[in-house]
Design a protein around this motif. Structure first.
Motif, PDB file in Angstrom:
ATOM      1  N   ALA A 173       0.826  -1.220   0.000  1.00 26.55           N
ATOM      2  CA  ALA A 173       0.000   0.000   0.000  1.00 26.55           C
ATOM      3  C   ALA A 173       0.852   1.258   0.000  1.00 26.55           C
ATOM      4  N   VAL A 174       0.236   2.315  -0.523  1.00 24.30           N
ATOM      5  CA  VAL A 174       0.748   3.673  -0.296  1.00 24.30           C
ATOM      6  C   VAL A 174      -0.174   4.243   0.783  1.00 24.30           C
ATOM      7  N   PHE A 175       0.397   4.862   1.801  1.00 28.35           N
ATOM      8  CA  PHE A 175      -0.454   5.397   2.868  1.00 28.35           C
ATOM      9  C   PHE A 175       0.010   6.797   3.277  1.00 28.35           C
ATOM     10  N   LEU A 176      -0.882   7.490   3.955  1.00 30.20           N
ATOM     11  CA  LEU A 176      -0.552   8.796   4.519  1.00 30.20           C
ATOM     12  C   LEU A 176      -0.376   8.632   6.017  1.00 30.20           C
ATOM     13  N   LEU A 177       0.655   9.270   6.547  1.00 29.42           N
ATOM     14  CA  LEU A 177       0.930   9.250   7.974  1.00 29.42           C
ATOM     15  C   LEU A 177       0.755  10.686   8.461  1.00 29.42           C
ATOM     16  N   ASP A 178      -0.086  10.865   9.448  1.00 29.46           N
ATOM     17  CA  ASP A 178      -0.392  12.214   9.934  1.00 29.46           C
ATOM     18  C   ASP A 178       0.686  12.668  10.914  1.00 29.46           C
ATOM     19  N   SER A 179       1.374  13.759  10.584  1.00 32.15           N
ATOM     20  CA  SER A 179       2.436  14.239  11.481  1.00 32.15           C
ATOM     21  C   SER A 179       1.846  15.028  12.651  1.00 32.15           C
ATOM     22  N   GLY A 180       0.579  15.431  12.514  1.00 32.45           N
ATOM     23  CA  GLY A 180      -0.054  16.197  13.570  1.00 32.45           C
ATOM     24  C   GLY A 180       0.407  17.654  13.631  1.00 32.45           C
ATOM     25  N   ILE A 181       1.201  18.045  12.625  1.00 32.43           N
ATOM     26  CA  ILE A 181       1.711  19.433  12.597  1.00 32.43           C
ATOM     27  C   ILE A 181       1.280  20.059  11.284  1.00 32.43           C
ATOM     28  N   ILE A 182       0.922  21.347  11.322  1.00 35.70           N
ATOM     29  CA  ILE A 182       0.590  22.019  10.063  1.00 35.70           C
ATOM     30  C   ILE A 182       1.877  22.498   9.405  1.00 35.70           C
ATOM     31  N   GLY A 183       2.045  22.176   8.140  1.00 37.88           N
ATOM     32  CA  GLY A 183       3.257  22.584   7.421  1.00 37.88           C
ATOM     33  C   GLY A 183       3.008  23.857   6.634  1.00 37.88           C
TER      34      GLY A 183
ATOM     35  N   GLN B 144       1.928  -2.378  12.412  1.00 35.14           N
ATOM     36  CA  GLN B 144       2.558  -2.808  13.668  1.00 35.14           C
ATOM     37  C   GLN B 144       3.731  -1.894  14.009  1.00 35.14           C
ATOM     38  N   ALA B 145       4.578  -1.680  12.987  1.00 35.80           N
ATOM     39  CA  ALA B 145       5.798  -0.892  13.207  1.00 35.80           C
ATOM     40  C   ALA B 145       5.475   0.567  13.530  1.00 35.80           C
ATOM     41  N   LEU B 146       4.333   1.042  13.032  1.00 36.73           N
ATOM     42  CA  LEU B 146       3.965   2.453  13.246  1.00 36.73           C
ATOM     43  C   LEU B 146       2.799   2.587  14.225  1.00 36.73           C
ATOM     44  N   LYS B 147       2.723   1.635  15.134  1.00 42.61           N
ATOM     45  CA  LYS B 147       1.654   1.645  16.155  1.00 42.61           C
ATOM     46  C   LYS B 147       1.560   3.007  16.832  1.00 42.61           C
ATOM     47  N   GLY B 148       0.328   3.440  17.070  1.00 42.02           N
ATOM     48  CA  GLY B 148       0.176   4.747  17.722  1.00 42.02           C
ATOM     49  C   GLY B 148       0.078   5.895  16.724  1.00 42.02           C
ATOM     50  N   HIS B 149       0.300   5.586  15.439  1.00 42.22           N
ATOM     51  CA  HIS B 149       0.161   6.620  14.410  1.00 42.22           C
ATOM     52  C   HIS B 149      -1.038   6.302  13.529  1.00 42.22           C
ATOM     53  N   LYS B 150      -1.657   7.351  13.022  1.00 44.73           N
ATOM     54  CA  LYS B 150      -2.836   7.163  12.179  1.00 44.73           C
ATOM     55  C   LYS B 150      -2.400   6.993  10.725  1.00 44.73           C
ATOM     56  N   LEU B 151      -2.769   5.863  10.120  1.00 49.51           N
ATOM     57  CA  LEU B 151      -2.433   5.612   8.718  1.00 49.51           C
ATOM     58  C   LEU B 151      -3.705   5.678   7.863  1.00 49.51           C
ATOM     59  N   GLU B 152      -3.628   6.378   6.745  1.00 46.33           N
ATOM     60  CA  GLU B 152      -4.748   6.402   5.795  1.00 46.33           C
ATOM     61  C   GLU B 152      -4.258   5.802   4.495  1.00 46.33           C
ATOM     62  N   VAL B 153      -4.892   4.741   4.059  1.00 42.31           N
ATOM     63  CA  VAL B 153      -4.453   4.086   2.816  1.00 42.31           C
ATOM     64  C   VAL B 153      -4.952   4.865   1.604  1.00 42.31           C
ATOM     65  N   VAL B 154      -4.029   5.100   0.672  1.00 46.05           N
ATOM     66  CA  VAL B 154      -4.328   5.870  -0.536  1.00 46.05           C
ATOM     67  C   VAL B 154      -4.461   4.946  -1.741  1.00 46.05           C
ATOM     68  N   TYR B 155      -3.670   3.868  -1.728  1.00 41.81           N
ATOM     69  CA  TYR B 155      -3.594   3.014  -2.916  1.00 41.81           C
ATOM     70  C   TYR B 155      -3.124   1.630  -2.474  1.00 41.81           C
ATOM     71  N   ASN B 156      -3.789   0.596  -2.971  1.00 41.20           N
ATOM     72  CA  ASN B 156      -3.383  -0.780  -2.629  1.00 41.20           C
ATOM     73  C   ASN B 156      -2.680  -1.463  -3.806  1.00 41.20           C
ATOM     74  N   PHE B 157      -1.603  -2.193  -3.495  1.00 44.93           N
ATOM     75  CA  PHE B 157      -0.915  -2.967  -4.548  1.00 44.93           C
ATOM     76  C   PHE B 157      -1.401  -4.394  -4.537  1.00 44.93           C
TER      77      PHE B 157
END
Length: 309
Positions: free
Chosen positions: A180-190, A296-309
């Motif tokens: 998958a391609v996913f988005l990881l939310d940094s929680g900060i506005i860039g 699993q590796a990014l536990k505690g972070h919100k992942l949003e899937v954009v595209y599945n392989f």
């Protein structure tokens, strides 16, 4: 009144590189969208947006471009009636919030506009991109015009070089795929402008320029070609290289608390991270061959899937 929806976008590959003529690939992301509306009951948000549109309309009135004219009279009338841009697209997250607004205004108020239904020649695409870059400069100072173009057409766009862009098809998704391609939310506005400023400063150094040409653009171009061909084995190899280059040379664009996660991905091969837009906050893009492992590796972070392989 309610206008058509305009979607957010994701630049999968090409951030910073396209300023220097690398390839790029931008895809619509339908999870977020925005539309022009008139509020029945004005809220704080709709009032802010309405004021923003008023300033934007003034800017468009002064835009000395031979490329486009707007029906400013109707635009101002609608703004006076309380029109605002109702959007779920997060601002400062690299998913094109100002791009969708620019697309919506062009769609509704540009005279003799280029429409999605006509035969979109390369000339027309470039003209649109140029118009959008001038319009969007109101928000960012300097804009490629790509975000609004993507939002306006709602099609994947392949950037071959600055003056060579085309609408393209991408391999269809495997909904049951592990990758998958996913988005990881940094929680900060860039903020886009300061990040681009840092990049432009760095470009004054010969070593940085060479790195961009010999490493960054080389891997970016390879990633775009792999993705379009559907060669995901090669894609992950090249994304790993790209992730390394970004970690070494684009540190200021990566929020500090993500430096270790970034490195961890490269070392374990569970996922690879890259910038989504200009960085500095907002979303970070992730690529993984095994989504469950990445979660699993990014536990505690919100992942949003954009595209599945």
């Amino acid at each position: 009144m309610k206008g058509p929806l305009f979607y957010s976008k994701i630049l999968l590959f090409g951030e910073y590189g396209i300023i220097k003529d690398s390839k790029g690939l931008s895809i619509p992301y339908n999870f977020y969208n925005g539309a022009l509306k008139v509020a029945d009951v004005p809220t704080e948000a709709s009032k802010n947006s309405n004021q923003n549109l008023r300033d934007f309309a003034t800017f468009l009135g002064q835009l000395a471009t031979g490329l486009v004219t707007f029906d400013l009279e109707t635009l101002k009338k609608d703004i006076d009636a309380g029109m605002y841009f109702d959007s779920s697209i997060p601002q400062g997250y690299g998913v094109g919030s100002s791009g969708a607004l620019v697309a919506a205004i062009y769609d509704k108020y540009a005279q003799d506009k280029i429409t999605v239904l006509e035969n979109l020649t390369r000339e027309k695409l470039l003209k649109l991109k140029l118009i959008f870059s001038e319009m969007e400069s109101f928000f960012h100072g300097k804009s490629s015009g790509l975000d609004p173009l993507n939002s306006y057409l709602s099609l994947p766009i392949l950037i071959n070089s600055k003056d060579n862009i085309e609408a393209t098809g991408i391999p269809s998704q495997k909904t049951d795929g592990k990758g998958a391609v996913f988005l990881l939310d940094s929680g900060i506005i860039g903020e886009t402008a300061p990040m681009v400023q840092i990049f432009m400063e760095n470009m004054k150094q010969e070593g940085f320029r060479n790195m961009i040409k010999d490493q960054f653009i080389k891997h970016t171009d390879a990633c775009v070609e792999d993705f379009l061909k559907g060669d995901f084995k090669s894609l992950f190899k090249n994304t790993k290289q790209l992730s390394k280059v970004v970690l070494h040379h684009f540190k200021p664009m990566i929020p500090k608390q993500f430096h270790d996660l970034w490195k961890q991905g490269i070392e374990t091969n569970d996922y690879y991270l890259k910038l989504c837009g200009s960085g500095g906050g907002g979303y970070i893009l992730g690529f993984t061959e095994d989504l469950e492992k990445a979660k699993q590796a990014l536990k505690g972070h919100k992942l949003e899937v954009v595209y599945n392989f």
